[in-house]
Design a protein around this motif. Structure first.
Motif, PDB file in Angstrom:
ATOM      1  N   PRO A  87      13.217   4.403   3.980  1.00  0.00           N
ATOM      2  CA  PRO A  87      13.829   5.266   2.955  1.00  0.00           C
ATOM      3  C   PRO A  87      12.924   5.414   1.737  1.00  0.00           C
ATOM      4  N   ALA A  88      13.028   6.538   1.075  1.00  0.00           N
ATOM      5  CA  ALA A  88      12.146   6.830  -0.056  1.00  0.00           C
ATOM      6  C   ALA A  88      12.286   5.802  -1.173  1.00  0.00           C
ATOM      7  N   PHE A  89      13.492   5.255  -1.370  1.00  0.00           N
ATOM      8  CA  PHE A  89      13.681   4.325  -2.483  1.00  0.00           C
ATOM      9  C   PHE A  89      12.931   3.011  -2.278  1.00  0.00           C
ATOM     10  N   THR A  90      12.477   2.753  -1.046  1.00  0.00           N
ATOM     11  CA  THR A  90      11.724   1.518  -0.800  1.00  0.00           C
ATOM     12  C   THR A  90      10.251   1.657  -1.171  1.00  0.00           C
ATOM     13  N   HIS A 137       0.822  -1.203   0.000  1.00  0.00           N
ATOM     14  CA  HIS A 137       0.000   0.000   0.000  1.00  0.00           C
ATOM     15  C   HIS A 137       0.859   1.258   0.000  1.00  0.00           C
ATOM     16  N   ARG A 138       2.102   1.154   0.500  1.00  0.00           N
ATOM     17  CA  ARG A 138       3.007   2.301   0.543  1.00  0.00           C
ATOM     18  C   ARG A 138       3.743   2.512  -0.774  1.00  0.00           C
ATOM     19  N   LEU A 140       6.172   1.889  16.796  1.00  0.00           N
ATOM     20  CA  LEU A 140       7.512   2.169  17.316  1.00  0.00           C
ATOM     21  C   LEU A 140       8.253   3.147  16.405  1.00  0.00           C
ATOM     22  N   MET A 141       8.145   2.940  15.101  1.00  0.00           N
ATOM     23  CA  MET A 141       8.822   3.828  14.149  1.00  0.00           C
ATOM     24  C   MET A 141       8.269   5.249  14.239  1.00  0.00           C
ATOM     25  N   GLN A 142       6.946   5.373  14.378  1.00  0.00           N
ATOM     26  CA  GLN A 142       6.349   6.702  14.516  1.00  0.00           C
ATOM     27  C   GLN A 142       6.831   7.380  15.794  1.00  0.00           C
ATOM     28  N   LEU A 143       6.898   6.625  16.869  1.00  0.00           N
ATOM     29  CA  LEU A 143       7.306   7.192  18.152  1.00  0.00           C
ATOM     30  C   LEU A 143       8.756   7.659  18.103  1.00  0.00           C
ATOM     31  N   LEU A 144       9.583   6.934  17.349  1.00  0.00           N
ATOM     32  CA  LEU A 144      11.008   7.271  17.242  1.00  0.00           C
ATOM     33  C   LEU A 144      11.305   8.177  16.046  1.00  0.00           C
ATOM     34  N   HIS A 145      10.243   8.558  15.324  1.00  0.00           N
ATOM     35  CA  HIS A 145      10.375   9.433  14.146  1.00  0.00           C
ATOM     36  C   HIS A 145      11.270   8.820  13.075  1.00  0.00           C
ATOM     37  N   TRP A 146      11.125   7.525  12.907  1.00  0.00           N
ATOM     38  CA  TRP A 146      11.820   6.827  11.830  1.00  0.00           C
ATOM     39  C   TRP A 146      10.849   6.596  10.687  1.00  0.00           C
ATOM     40  N   ASP A 147      11.402   6.416   9.513  1.00  0.00           N
ATOM     41  CA  ASP A 147      10.570   6.077   8.353  1.00  0.00           C
ATOM     42  C   ASP A 147      11.406   5.266   7.380  1.00  0.00           C
TER      43      ASP A 147
END
Length: 404
Positions: free
Chosen positions: A368-371, A32-33, A359-366
């Motif tokens: 990479p754009a190429f994925t 979906h992403r 967890l990723m949202q809480l740590l402000h991770w995302d």
């Protein structure tokens, strides 16, 4: 309560179907992403009279829930449950799924971030902690002790009290039930139908037809013109989802009812006949109710159920052949390790990506754009599902369970 005797023990074909369904669901959620995907790898828009294989994943989950119902109820009856205890167990399981689903939906949308006393990602993580305290296990045995379960209930209540919705700062709402909530309602309807029909295929076929008729009746001018009739027929989507679960129960009886002396060829023939009947009924209903997963139309559900029957019939052949071959060596057929872990822990596997995302949202991770572009994003989506399966296998081997 019902006179059917089903095959005992784990059945490899059901486990394979359950595990593959969960892993495909995780994969398509990750897709979906990804941008630039072909149409057949996406959910079809609500008003398009069509469906992709992605639109069959959720029905397959409901179908496999229905396949498990006869075995689960038979096991509890053999363990000595009274009808009242059995009904209480069914209600507890179904409503527990609804509860988790509602919390997940409210973590996704409807909240007012500025009014929340904590980040929504932390709120979501704590809801998963509450679910584990209620239904989890750390040693592979029974659920956690009563103190942990009371703490889980208290944490759910606290999180509901702390929630602030948009735009007026109100509380949690049932915007929709969430995937797990929809599964919970379908499970309840499937169990009620199975018990009321006393495990008879003819009765379940009638129940399936009534589920589809309920959807159609909801759209009659007479119903739409009456407030109380609209309320009475307001659960049209849940009825259709319940029909998918009932289709799974019918398929389980076709293949595993030991009171019928049928060969595998005969059972396969009945399954093909059932799939054909589902497809014909879907075609008959399609002019009036176009195929739509979003609207949960009968044609979408019946075509999906027909596909699930055919998929399961094909899967049934592999473990049956393995079982016959194993009879000479006394070795039971086994699933590959990753599939086995997911089959035994489907809820844990399904929730793991949501925990990772919070967890990723809480740590402000995302990521990479190429994925997020094809074809790399497609491959990574499948790899992510395999990684989740490996993680579930790892923690399950150490006794971690989450079973409602």
């Amino acid at each position: 309560m019902f006179g059917r005797h089903l095959r005992a023990g784990r059945i490899a074909s059901i486990d394979i179907f359950r595990a593959l369904t969960v892993l495909v669901m995780i994969t398509v959620n990750e897709w979906h992403r990804v941008s630039d995907l072909p149409v057949w790898m996406l959910h079809m828009p609500a008003d398009v009279d069509a469906m992709s294989f992605v639109d069959v994943v959720f029905p397959a989950f409901l179908f496999i829930v229905g396949m498990s119902i006869p075995f689960a109820l038979q096991q509890r009856l053999k363990a000595g449950d009274t009808p009242g205890q059995l009904l209480l167990h069914v209600l507890q399981r179904g409503l527990s799924l609804v509860l988790i689903g509602v919390f997940m939906v409210n973590a996704e949308s409807g909240f007012h971030a500025a009014s929340m006393p904590m980040p929504i990602a932390l709120w979501a993580l704590l809801s998963y902690v509450a679910a584990f305290a209620l239904w989890g296990s750390l040693r592979g045995g029974p659920a956690l002790a009563g103190g942990w379960r009371l703490a889980g209930v208290a944490l759910f209540a606290l999180l509901a009290w702390l929630y602030r919705g948009a735009p007026d700062g109100g509380g949690m709402t049932t915007q929709w039930w969430g995937i797990l909530g929809l599964i919970g309602w379908a499970y309840l309807l499937g169990c009620m139908a199975f018990l009321l029909c006393r495990a008879r295929v003819a009765g379940l076929l009638l129940a399936l037809g009534l589920c589809m008729a309920y959807f159609a009746l909801q759209r009659l001018p007479l119903v739409q013109g009456s407030d109380w009739l609209r309320l009475l027929f307001s659960q049209d989507a849940n009825a259709v989802h319940g029909g998918l679960a009932i289709s799974g129960s019918i398929t389980a009886l076709i293949f595993f009812d030991q009171t019928r002396a049928r060969s595998m060829a005969q059972r396969l023939g009945l399954a093909l006949l059932f799939a054909a009947a589902l497809a014909v009924l879907a075609g008959l209903m399609r002019p009036a109710f176009k195929i739509s997963k979003i609207y949960a139309t009968p044609s979408w559900a019946l075509y999906s159920a027909a596909a699930c029957v055919l998929i399961f019939a094909a899967l049934q052949l592999w473990p049956e052949w393995r079982q016959r071959a194993a009879a000479t060596s006394m070795a039971a057929p086994r699933l590959p390790g990753l599939l086995d872990a997911v089959a035994a822990n489907p809820l844990l596997a399904y929730l793991t990506p949501f925990v990772v995302e919070a967890l990723m949202q809480l740590l402000h991770w995302d990521w990479p754009a190429f994925t997020r572009s094809a074809p790399l994003g497609v491959v990574l989506g499948m790899a992510y599902a395999v990684a989740v399966a490996a993680f579930v296998k790892f923690i399950a081997a150490r006794g971690v369970r989450l079973r409602i």
